[in-house]
Write an enzyme that holds these catalytic residues in place. Structure first.
Site, PDB file in Angstrom:
ATOM      1  N   ASP A 559      -6.232  23.634   5.627  1.00  0.00           N
ATOM      2  CA  ASP A 559      -7.212  23.379   4.577  1.00  0.00           C
ATOM      3  C   ASP A 559      -8.547  23.071   5.243  1.00  0.00           C
ATOM      4  OD1 ASP A 559      -8.765  22.459   2.492  1.00  0.00           O
ATOM      5  OD2 ASP A 559      -7.183  21.242   1.576  1.00  0.00           O
ATOM      6  N   HIS A 560      -9.515  23.964   5.054  1.00  0.00           N
ATOM      7  CA  HIS A 560     -10.792  23.831   5.766  1.00  0.00           C
ATOM      8  C   HIS A 560     -11.615  22.648   5.260  1.00  0.00           C
ATOM      9  CE1 HIS A 560     -13.760  24.912   8.527  1.00  0.00           C
ATOM     10  NE2 HIS A 560     -13.767  26.238   8.378  1.00  0.00           N
ATOM     11  N   ARG A 561     -11.240  22.049   4.140  1.00  0.00           N
ATOM     12  CA  ARG A 561     -11.953  20.853   3.673  1.00  0.00           C
ATOM     13  C   ARG A 561     -11.662  19.657   4.565  1.00  0.00           C
ATOM     14  NH1 ARG A 561      -9.740  20.359  -2.281  1.00  0.00           N
ATOM     15  NH2 ARG A 561      -7.844  20.606  -1.031  1.00  0.00           N
TER      16      ARG A 561
END
Length: 587
Positions: A559-561
């Site tokens: 998850d790039h967040r």
């Protein structure tokens, strides 16, 4: 027996709700009346058990300490009446003795016969009283907020044994069979196939084992004993009251059950926290029981209209509010999963000249319930990092240990090394073992590594969980991988074995392929894909030559967040280095 108001802490309080009715049979400490003053709301419990014969107050009355609230007919009172009747009968019998000696002898014989019959029927009566009662049972922890009832395996009237499978529940994670909580007879089934259910929801009513046989024995004893005609109407009356009480209980439970089932469905995406509910309760006129129920249901009590005196909110008002909300939701166009609604409808494919011949096949139950969870992935900014690990030396070590493991009945695959190395890497890089908070302002770091292991079954993919992997050795990990895989394929996994994962590994074993992009299983932030290892030429700088090495492809989706690309590259390379030399884990 009079049940009086206890010390209320104030001079007087107003009766806001009467929780019992005449004819109800209550136990000691059951709440009977709700009293409210300018300081607090208090539910008054009964100080004794018995049958309610009279209610001495009404809603709106002012009550003070010592005032009679209700009158009960207790078991002791009933026994006193019986003893009084027996005394009168003995007195009359004594008079008969003085007048007629011959009749006296016959009366004594008859009395002995009656006494014997009474003694014979007494054990049956006691057995009947001690027999199992109808008990409503709630669902255990399902491991998810809600799941769908796929199959009901029993019918009303069936006799079940403890731990017998009675319900099949399916979520996006697994298909789970719910066992019977006790042995007995199925009195009522409170859910239907297709219903969405949640943890703690009432789902079945079972009459405990032994109640039928005890009842039969009691009936036989009554038939053998010559009861008077006067006792039969009383028995009929008691049965009628019992039936009315049962109907009343069922009628009361039905709206509660409906409210709970529907509320769990409606509040799954927008359920208020307890703190949020409490904030809205400050200026609300409702008793403690109603406030507690509002917290359990996740209802915004400030939006509920009260129907009692001074607009006080009752439990019935909560149920009505939930029912009304669900009716409005059903009337609104349903988007299904929130993702497919943005896509156009499937074209009409009945024209074979354009589309050719078609065939429709149903998805498996597990595939259907997995779709909403998989749709979450479309909302995640997911990226995949690829790498290769040289596991030549690790495979040699596995080959040396495999024989001894096999002799113990343990399947020792490379997956055990992957799980161990990944768990150790997660302890060194805890951000990959975390969850993003709902408000996207915090990261919740997990202190233990609970590893989900994707297992392919005939019905679809299922992910059992190995708990606390960071504390387990290779042998124990291999044992648990084998046990969970067998349970998954046999549909024997428990809910606890399917919940709590903090990271997931999806291994395609020897199925082929060089790499793939696994989907992050929300709310986790990472998943490691493992493809088939293959021999590849690698340059040996010290020997200045190429040599064959066994290379294992790794695919890390994240998850790039929460995870940035640089951290993902470092983490994947770290796992690759651990797998190349597992001795580093021991350091």
């Amino acid at each position: 027996m009079d049940i009086k108001a206890p010390d209320l802490g104030v001079d007087s309080a107003e009766v806001s709700e009467i929780m019992v009715e005449v004819g109800d049979v209550i136990a000691k400490d059951d709440n009977i009346i709700l009293l409210e003053s300018d300081k607090a709301s208090v539910e008054v419990p009964s100080s004794a058990a018995g049958k309610v014969t009279k209610i001495s107050v009404a809603v709106g009355d002012q009550v003070s300490e010592g005032m009679v609230l209700i009158e009960l007919e207790s078991e002791a009172d009933a026994k006193d009446d019986t003893q009084s009747t027996d005394t009168e009968n003995k007195t009359e019998s004594g008079a008969d003795k003085q007048n007629e000696s011959q009749d006296n002898q016959q009366a004594e014989k008859q009395s002995d016969t009656n006494a014997a019959e009474e003694n014979t029927s007494q054990p049956a009566k006691q057995a009947s009283e001690q027999a199992g009662k109808a008990t409503t049972h709630a669902l255990p922890d399902l491991g998810v907020d809600e799941a769908q009832v796929s199959e009901i395996m029993v019918s009303v009237g069936d006799m079940v044994t403890a731990d017998q499978s009675i319900l099949l529940i399916e979520s996006d994670k697994a298909s789970v069979e719910v066992p019977a909580p006790e042995a007995g007879k199925v009195e009522k089934i409170l859910v239907q196939a297709g219903d969405m259910v949640a943890n703690g929801q009432d789902f079945i009513v079972i009459i405990g084992e032994g109640s039928d046989s005890a009842s039969n024995n009691a009936n036989e004893s009554k038939a053998d004993s010559s009861e008077s005609q006067a006792s039969k109407p009383a028995e009929s009356t008691n049965k009628t009251e019992s039936a009315e009480q049962s109907d009343k209980s069922q009628t009361t439970d039905e709206p509660k059950q409906a409210a709970k089932s529907t509320t769990d469905t409606s509040a799954a995406n927008a359920k208020l926290t307890e703190a949020q509910v409490n904030e809205k309760m400050v200026d609300i006129y409702a008793g403690p029981a109603v406030r507690k129920l509002a917290r359990q249901l996740g209802v915004d009590i400030s939006q509920v209209t009260g129907s009692a005196l001074n607009e006080r909110i009752l439990k019935e008002d909560l149920f009505a509010h939930v029912k009304d909300s669900l009716s409005k939701q059903k009337a609104a166009p349903a988007s299904g999963n929130g993702v497919s609604s943005s896509l156009p409808s499937l074209p009409d494919m009945s024209n074979t000249e354009i589309w050719g011949e078609t065939e429709v096949q149903d998805l498996s139950r597990l595939q259907k319930v997995s779709i909403p969870q998989l749709n979450y992935n479309t909302l995640l900014p997911q990226v995949t990092q690829f790498d290769l690990s040289d596991i030549t030396e690790t495979e040699k070590l596995r080959g040396e240990l495999k024989g001894a493991m096999k002799a113990e009945g343990i399947g020792f695959t490379i997956l055990a090394f992957v799980v161990k190395a990944t768990a150790y890497a997660l302890t060194q890089h805890p951000r990959f073992n975390s969850h993003l908070s709902d408000d996207n302002t915090q990261v919740v770091l997990r202190k233990s590594v609970n590893m989900g292991i994707a297992v392919a079954t005939d019905d679809g993919l299922i992910v059992p969980v190995i708990k606390n992997v960071q504390d387990k050795g290779l042998k124990q990990i291999a044992i648990e991988i084998g046990e969970l895989a067998v349970k998954a394929r046999d549909k024997k996994l428990t809910t606890k074995e399917l919940q709590g994962a903090s990271f997931t590994i999806s291994s395609q074993g020897n199925l082929g392929g060089t790499a793939f992009t696994p989907l992050v299983n929300w709310p986790q932030v990472g998943i490691l894909g493992v493809s088939e290892a293959s021999m590849q030429p690698r340059w040996n700088a010290s020997k200045q030559t190429f040599e064959p090495r066994l290379m294992l492809p790794l695919s890390l989706s994240y998850d790039h967040r929460v995870i940035n690309g640089a951290d993902a590259a470092v983490f994947t390379r770290y796992i690759a280095s651990l797998l190349a030399d597992p001795r580093r884990i021991l350091l």
